[in-house]
Design an enzyme around this catalytic site. Structure first.
Site, PDB file in Angstrom:
ATOM      1  N   TYR A 239       0.814  -1.213   0.000  1.00 33.56           N
ATOM      2  CA  TYR A 239       0.000   0.000   0.000  1.00 33.56           C
ATOM      3  C   TYR A 239       0.853   1.271   0.000  1.00 33.56           C
ATOM      4  CZ  TYR A 239      -4.043  -2.970   0.948  1.00 33.56           C
ATOM      5  OH  TYR A 239      -5.023  -3.921   0.866  1.00 33.56           O
TER       6      TYR A 239
ATOM      7  N   ASP B 174      -5.807  -5.757   5.987  1.00 29.18           N
ATOM      8  CA  ASP B 174      -6.963  -5.234   5.268  1.00 29.18           C
ATOM      9  C   ASP B 174      -7.958  -6.363   5.017  1.00 29.18           C
ATOM     10  OD1 ASP B 174      -8.567  -3.532   3.886  1.00 29.18           O
ATOM     11  OD2 ASP B 174      -7.283  -3.336   2.129  1.00 29.18           O
TER      12      ASP B 174
END
Ligand code: NAP
Length: 489
Positions: free
Chosen positions: A135, A239
């Site tokens: 990310y 996530d």
């Protein structure tokens, strides 16, 4: 952390109503906090879709950044992520701008919310690293048909998230921390979190520490979620498993989160902007309400936080439930549900308790960029990545000829991580992206490859081939700082 106190003695919070269902959820949480009488004041600022529409490419305007830098605390509705190339998620931008390195996602079984796990006592927290990993968003097209995303993991980032997980466990009186990684495959990146966890765990002898491979963690979470207490993991793993854990307790409508940094904390639901429900007064605001409860604890307002959590439990227990739980018939609207929670402030459930929380001691890790200083280091070779439309054998022969007379020799070529030259007999469906590994010849054993020799080789390769990037092969304290290809000796 220095909070901003208004002249009337209240703690100032930046509120970002967000997109889609965001404003309804945030308004619900604000009304409930106001009803507790907690000394909180709001500064409303914007981010997300409305800001992208004004042509601000980051989705986060300057006055929002300034407000957060001043208040240090944010209550935020979900922000729509623009679809397409170029524009970044305003959510990720906010998390990264203020180095909120820890994403805390608690879930617990709730009264009245029937799931297949009801009665099993699910009560766990996922502590997800929030700014590194895939990310970091560092992506490149390597060839017109091959894309790459860098998975960056730092020793410092690992130390911060591991310490945060143990400190959270202590603050909440929890018994164990599981570290979930894919270190069996990604030994350097995911393995760094595992090694850091194992090094730090002995400092917390009161807390049981164990490691679990992330795919088995997903399996175990579905099979027997009550075995988990705190799970610490890397960004993408976290996530995914935190959406899984929210489903264990009734879905995204009940899953709160906190993005914690040493300077700023941002509180928001795990869910997104659910645009199809926007403005319909039907959505479940509990996730944002419970995020606001986490925010109150962060601000030291433990009494108001406990009052709201008790009131949510009493409301759910009394059967006041939103559409996502009971369907359209008998559902309370968002506002009716909020009113019921306000009416229940001060009441306590006879059957459901609220944890005793202490302030979290945020880890103090040096802000110096260098976290690890090896005693020795050298470069033993170089991987040159080449775009090549042909077969591995002809590329291999060409590169061997190119390296002749240099201190380097071609050791092997791999295609998407599998050695294809010299052939090991693998049946590989190759693409036009080749990692060509050159190492120092035996007569240079123990030497440090210098940049002049490396650049000379690269120049020779470039004269005949299209290369797109190079990676040095480092050794730190005698240990290779790179991994082998599948099939490489
Ligand atoms: P989503 O907005 O979370 O919605 C997915 C589904 O979850 C909804 O259709 C609904 O399910 C249910 N849901 C979510 N929140 C709910 C609530 N409060 N009450 C009741 N049901 C709820 O996910 P998405 O549709 O993938 O994403 C929409 C947008 O939000 C995207 O632009 C995405 O990038 C963004 N997003 C933002 C954040 C953030 O700001 N942190 C996080 C995630 C996604 P049913 O359809 O089954 O009723």
């Amino acid at each position: 952390m220095n909070f901003h106190i208004t002249p009337s003695g209240k703690k100032l919070v930046t509120v970002i109503p967000g997109d889609g269902i965001g404003p309804e959820c945030v308004e619900s949480a604000m009304r409930i906090i106001e009803a507790t009488g907690a000394p909180i004041d709001w500064e409303v600022r914007h981010a997300g879709a409305s800001v992208f529409k004004q042509g601000i490419a980051s989705g986060v305007p300057q006055d929002t950044i300034e407000s957060i830098a001043k208040t240090r605390v944010v209550l935020k509705g979900p922000l729509e992520t623009p679809v397409g190339y170029g524009e970044k998620s305003a959510n990720v931008t906010l998390r990264k701008l203020f180095e909120t390195y820890g994403n805390i996602r608690p879930v617990r079984e709730l009264p009245g919310v029937k799931t297949r796990y009801s009665g099993s006592g699910v009560d766990l927290v996922v502590v997800r690293e929030n700014v590194e990993d895939l990310y970091a968003g560092i992506e490149h097209m390597q060839t017109p048909g091959v894309a790459q995303c860098l998975k960056l993991i730092s020793a410092k980032g690992c130390e911060k998230i591991v310490r945060l997980a143990f400190e959270l466990a202590r603050a909440e009186g929890r018994r164990s921390v599981a570290c979930a990684t894919k270190s069996n495959i990604m030994k350097l990146t995911e393995g760094m979190l595992k090694r850091t966890f194992e090094a730090i765990a002995p400092e917390y002898p009161d807390i049981q520490a164990w490691h679990i491979i992330i795919d088995n963690c997903a399996h175990q979470l579905v099979k027997n979620p009550a075995q988990f207490d705190v799970i610490v993991t890397t960004n993408m793993n976290g996530d995914i498993i935190s959406d899984l854990t929210s489903a264990l307790i009734g879905g995204l409508g009940f899953a709160p989160s906190a993005n914690i940094g040493n300077e700023v904390a941002i509180f928001e639901a795990v869910h997104g902007s659910a645009p199809k429900y926007a403005g319909k007064n039907v959505i479940n605001p509990t996730a944002v309400i419970l995020s606001a409860v986490m925010m109150l604890r962060h601000l030291g307002e433990f009494e108001a936080a406990a009052a709201i959590e008790h009131a949510v439990l009493v409301t759910l227990e009394s059967g006041v439930l939103t559409r996502d739980v009971v369907g359209d018939a008998n559902a309370a609207s968002t506002t009716a549900y909020t009113d019921a929670i306000i009416a229940n402030l001060g009441k306590r459930s006879a059957n459901w308790t609220v944890r005793d929380y202490k302030p979290i001691r945020l880890p103090q890790v040096s802000d110096h960029p260098v976290a690890v200083v090896p005693k020795s280091r050298r470069v033993v070779g170089v991987d040159v990545f080449v775009e090549w439309p042909g077969d591995p054998a002809s590329l291999g022969r060409s590169l061997e000829a190119i390296a002749e007379g240099t201190p380097l020799r071609l050791k092997m070529i791999s295609n998407r991580g599998t050695k294809v030259y010299p052939s090991v007999g693998a049946i590989t469906d190759c693409v036009d992206h080749w990692r060509c590994r050159f190492v120092l010849r035996d007569e240079h054993n123990g030497a440090d490859l210098n940049d002049a020799d490396l650049l000379a080789l690269l120049q020779r390769v470039a004269a005949q081939h299209r290369w797109m990037h190079v990676e040095k092969l480092p050794e730190f304290d005698g240990q290779p700082g790179y991994t082998k290809a599948q099939g490489e000796d």
